[in-house]
Design a protein around this motif. Structure first.
Motif, PDB file in Angstrom:
ATOM      1  N   SER A 127       5.325  45.047 -16.661  1.00  0.00           N
ATOM      2  CA  SER A 127       5.866  46.513 -16.374  1.00  0.00           C
ATOM      3  C   SER A 127       5.423  47.251 -17.505  1.00  0.00           C
ATOM      4  CB  SER A 127       7.266  46.279 -16.268  1.00  0.00           C
ATOM      5  OG  SER A 127       7.515  47.771 -15.576  1.00  0.00           O
ATOM      6  N   ILE A 128       5.864  46.985 -18.742  1.00  0.00           N
ATOM      7  CA  ILE A 128       5.621  47.780 -19.991  1.00  0.00           C
ATOM      8  C   ILE A 128       4.177  47.951 -20.331  1.00  0.00           C
ATOM      9  CG2 ILE A 128       5.683  47.730 -22.525  1.00  0.00           C
ATOM     10  CD1 ILE A 128       8.599  46.666 -22.127  1.00  0.00           C
ATOM     11  N   ARG A 129       3.262  46.874 -20.044  1.00  0.00           N
ATOM     12  CA  ARG A 129       1.773  46.758 -20.129  1.00  0.00           C
ATOM     13  C   ARG A 129       1.249  47.975 -19.114  1.00  0.00           C
ATOM     14  NH1 ARG A 129       2.431  41.199 -20.427  1.00  0.00           N
ATOM     15  NH2 ARG A 129       2.277  40.386 -22.579  1.00  0.00           N
ATOM     16  N   ARG A 130       1.562  47.892 -17.886  1.00  0.00           N
ATOM     17  CA  ARG A 130       1.006  48.856 -17.094  1.00  0.00           C
ATOM     18  C   ARG A 130       1.578  50.146 -17.421  1.00  0.00           C
ATOM     19  NH1 ARG A 130       2.164  46.028 -11.037  1.00  0.00           N
ATOM     20  NH2 ARG A 130       0.784  44.135 -11.355  1.00  0.00           N
ATOM     21  N   SER A 131       2.810  50.440 -17.856  1.00  0.00           N
ATOM     22  CA  SER A 131       3.245  51.701 -18.460  1.00  0.00           C
ATOM     23  C   SER A 131       2.282  52.442 -19.704  1.00  0.00           C
ATOM     24  CB  SER A 131       4.588  51.760 -18.758  1.00  0.00           C
ATOM     25  OG  SER A 131       5.530  51.295 -17.871  1.00  0.00           O
ATOM     26  N   ILE A 132       2.401  51.332 -20.506  1.00  0.00           N
ATOM     27  CA  ILE A 132       1.309  51.720 -21.699  1.00  0.00           C
ATOM     28  C   ILE A 132      -0.128  52.021 -21.271  1.00  0.00           C
ATOM     29  CG2 ILE A 132       0.177  50.624 -23.741  1.00  0.00           C
ATOM     30  CD1 ILE A 132       2.642  48.977 -23.996  1.00  0.00           C
ATOM     31  N   GLU A 275       7.262  53.698 -28.568  1.00  0.00           N
ATOM     32  CA  GLU A 275       8.521  52.990 -28.277  1.00  0.00           C
ATOM     33  C   GLU A 275       7.892  51.648 -27.362  1.00  0.00           C
ATOM     34  OE1 GLU A 275      10.972  55.658 -26.314  1.00  0.00           O
ATOM     35  OE2 GLU A 275      11.219  57.181 -28.358  1.00  0.00           O
ATOM     36  N   LEU A 276       7.196  51.924 -26.238  1.00  0.00           N
ATOM     37  CA  LEU A 276       6.575  50.814 -25.456  1.00  0.00           C
ATOM     38  C   LEU A 276       5.988  49.800 -26.051  1.00  0.00           C
ATOM     39  CD1 LEU A 276       5.510  52.951 -22.260  1.00  0.00           C
ATOM     40  CD2 LEU A 276       7.645  51.694 -22.380  1.00  0.00           C
ATOM     41  N   HIS A 277       5.040  50.044 -27.131  1.00  0.00           N
ATOM     42  CA  HIS A 277       4.506  48.851 -27.891  1.00  0.00           C
ATOM     43  C   HIS A 277       5.638  48.227 -28.348  1.00  0.00           C
ATOM     44  CE1 HIS A 277       0.505  49.611 -27.403  1.00  0.00           C
ATOM     45  NE2 HIS A 277       0.433  50.827 -27.576  1.00  0.00           N
ATOM     46  N   GLY A 278       6.634  48.943 -29.175  1.00  0.00           N
ATOM     47  CA  GLY A 278       7.719  48.203 -29.988  1.00  0.00           C
ATOM     48  C   GLY A 278       8.496  47.360 -28.764  1.00  0.00           C
ATOM     49  N   LYS A 279       8.861  47.607 -27.724  1.00  0.00           N
ATOM     50  CA  LYS A 279       9.487  46.771 -26.711  1.00  0.00           C
ATOM     51  C   LYS A 279       8.684  45.856 -26.259  1.00  0.00           C
ATOM     52  CE  LYS A 279      12.445  50.421 -24.695  1.00  0.00           C
ATOM     53  NZ  LYS A 279      12.906  51.162 -23.340  1.00  0.00           N
ATOM     54  N   LEU A 280       7.231  45.942 -26.154  1.00  0.00           N
ATOM     55  CA  LEU A 280       6.180  45.035 -25.910  1.00  0.00           C
ATOM     56  C   LEU A 280       6.186  43.743 -26.848  1.00  0.00           C
ATOM     57  CD1 LEU A 280       4.147  43.934 -23.628  1.00  0.00           C
ATOM     58  CD2 LEU A 280       2.607  45.185 -24.915  1.00  0.00           C
ATOM     59  N   LEU A 281       6.228  44.498 -28.231  1.00  0.00           N
ATOM     60  CA  LEU A 281       6.318  43.083 -29.273  1.00  0.00           C
ATOM     61  C   LEU A 281       7.680  42.389 -28.962  1.00  0.00           C
ATOM     62  CD1 LEU A 281       4.940  45.092 -32.127  1.00  0.00           C
ATOM     63  CD2 LEU A 281       3.833  43.517 -30.877  1.00  0.00           C
ATOM     64  N   GLU A 282       8.880  43.081 -28.874  1.00  0.00           N
ATOM     65  CA  GLU A 282      10.006  42.256 -28.711  1.00  0.00           C
ATOM     66  C   GLU A 282       9.973  41.180 -27.519  1.00  0.00           C
ATOM     67  OE1 GLU A 282      14.796  43.335 -27.686  1.00  0.00           O
ATOM     68  OE2 GLU A 282      13.316  44.717 -28.039  1.00  0.00           O
ATOM     69  N   LEU A 283       9.555  41.772 -26.392  1.00  0.00           N
ATOM     70  CA  LEU A 283       9.184  40.955 -25.309  1.00  0.00           C
ATOM     71  C   LEU A 283       8.242  39.491 -25.409  1.00  0.00           C
ATOM     72  CD1 LEU A 283       9.362  43.505 -22.201  1.00  0.00           C
ATOM     73  CD2 LEU A 283      11.100  41.869 -22.969  1.00  0.00           C
ATOM     74  N   ASP A 284       7.040  39.758 -26.215  1.00  0.00           N
ATOM     75  CA  ASP A 284       6.352  38.770 -26.647  1.00  0.00           C
ATOM     76  C   ASP A 284       6.859  37.873 -27.517  1.00  0.00           C
ATOM     77  OD1 ASP A 284       4.284  40.106 -25.007  1.00  0.00           O
ATOM     78  OD2 ASP A 284       3.500  40.930 -26.844  1.00  0.00           O
ATOM     79  N   SER A 285       7.890  38.326 -28.600  1.00  0.00           N
ATOM     80  CA  SER A 285       8.636  37.611 -29.233  1.00  0.00           C
ATOM     81  C   SER A 285       9.591  36.655 -28.517  1.00  0.00           C
ATOM     82  CB  SER A 285       9.111  38.218 -30.276  1.00  0.00           C
ATOM     83  OG  SER A 285      10.003  37.406 -30.926  1.00  0.00           O
TER      84      SER A 285
END
Length: 428
Positions: A127-132, A275-285
């Motif tokens: 979902s975050i990737r699509r938002s990005i 902000e979305l990139h930061g959340k995506l990095l957290e989710l990837d971790s």
């Protein structure tokens, strides 16, 4: 009683056979034995002697040498055990398959791992990737709009510059005309001044000519100031600033103002994108951590050494428990002999002692040496063979014989010779 005895005597007389009447046949003369029977007897004696000689040859080591009570061929054994409860995935190698050290054998995974956290994290990340991607597309669209507006601004700027240049050129012509009128007025004033000396011109005409010179000079100054203002407007237009004719303020065109608004909007979008990139990095971790957890729950079993699969209890999809033996791997290229001797032979059978061995059913004599003498009650789980997994009887001990050359002549039923019986001896 007398009657009974008479009946028994009469019945016994009936059982006596009668002699045949007539002359007896004369006996036939004995026939001589054929010659071939003597040769058959000789062959049988030779075969018996050969069997007796072979038996003596086989029993000679037992009499002349110190021989083993029991011996068999063994090989290095590696036991593959499972250390977690789960289900076997993949197709394990079958018995008799050759494997190499480090080769993947099979996987053991948890019977029903909980994949919901992994799916949830993957859904949030998607979902975050699509938002990005949507924000990137929006920023790209705004960049194209800015490019169009900037082109409009450049077109307008070129038009304003051309107009300011034209006005500046026109004003230069006006200045030149004002200079010409000023020169004309000055000349007329000079003429009236010389004429008034000769009383050819009146004071009124001279004064009017003076005023005309002053008016021409003022017009020239005004034209020069207007030219200076037009030059300033032309320079400002070249730099993208358009000075209005009314109040002299900045006249910023609508296209450029719209570009400024788009820049402000893009700044907000880029902040949201960060902000979305930061959340995506957290989710990837979190996703990597969850994947590591699932990978740890799936055990990959590899071959501990090169050899042949000797035994296996596995099949794809079966359930295993911790500590259970999955399969055994032997190395048939490094055969040795495990022999059991009596305690009376302990003085001669010690590490480093030279011995000879022979496999039962083979005439090949194998040379070797004693490499290890085990405790009588010990069991060697790292070797495979008949006596290797049994305790030694009381009054005996076990010795491991390393062979100088590997035995040959295996039969199809046991092509690796593992477990074959043998005899080991040494001099007394």
């Amino acid at each position: 009683m007398e009657a009974t005895r008479n009946r028994l005597e009469s019945s016994s007389t009936l059982l006596v056979p009668r002699e045949r009447s007539g002359p007896r046949a004369s006996p036939l003369p004995p026939t001589p034995a054929p010659r071939r029977r003597r040769w058959g007897r000789l062959v049988r004696w030779l075969i018996g002697g050969a069997i007796l000689a072979e038996g003596i040859w086989l029993l000679a080591p037992m009499v002349l040498y110190r021989t083993s009570v029991r011996a068999s061929v063994i090989a290095p054994l590696a036991t593959v055990r499972v250390h977690q409860h789960g289900v076997v995935e993949g197709l394990p190698p079958e018995v008799g398959t050759t494997v190499t050290q480090g080769q993947h054998l099979f996987d053991v995974s948890v019977a029903s791992p909980d994949l919901r956290p992994l799916d949830r994290i993957e859904g949030e990340a998607e979902s975050i990737r699509r938002s990005i991607a949507a924000l990137d597309a929006q920023i790209a669209d705004l960049d194209r709009i800015k490019a169009t507006l900037n082109q409009h601004f450049h077109d307008y700027q070129e038009a304003r510059i051309a107009r300011a240049q034209t006005q500046s050129d026109e004003q230069l012509a006006i200045i030149q005309a004002a200079e010409s009128r000023l020169k004309e007025a000055e000349y007329e004033f000079q003429v009236h001044g010389r004429a008034s000396i000769r009383a050819a011109s009146s004071d009124i005409q001279r004064t009017r000519a003076e005023y005309a010179v002053a008016a021409a000079r003022n017009d020239l100054d005004a034209a020069r100031q207007t030219a200076a203002r037009l030059d300033l407007q032309l320079d400002a237009a070249r730099r993208g600033y358009f000075v209005g004719d009314a109040d002299g303020g900045q006249d910023r065109v609508a296209s450029l103002q719209r570009c400024d608004e788009i820049e402000i909007q893009q700044a907000g979008l880029r902040a949201r994108l960060g902000e979305l990139h930061g959340k995506l990095l957290e989710l990837d971790s979190r996703l990597a951590s969850e994947q590591r957890y699932l990978d740890d729950s799936q055990l990959s079993v590899k071959a501990p050494m090169s050899g042949v699969v000797w035994s296996s209890t596995l099949d794809s999809g079966i359930e295993v428990v911790p500590g259970s033996t999955a399969m055994e791997i032997v190395d048939p290229g490094l055969l040795s002999i495990e022999a059991i001797f009596k305690e009376a032979d302990a003085a001669r059978i010690r590490p480093g002692a030279l011995v000879e061995a022979r496999l039962i059913g083979s005439s090949e004599i194998l040379s070797g040496r004693v490499v290890h003498v085990a405790d009588p009650g010990a069991i060697n789980p790292e070797m495979v063979g008949e006596p290797g997994r049994e305790a030694v009887p009381t009054g005996m001990f076990r010795a491991i014989i390393a062979l100088d050359q590997q035995p040959t002549g295996a039969d199809p039923a046991n092509r690796y010779l593992i477990g074959s019986s043998a005899v080991v001896w040494t001099t007394r």
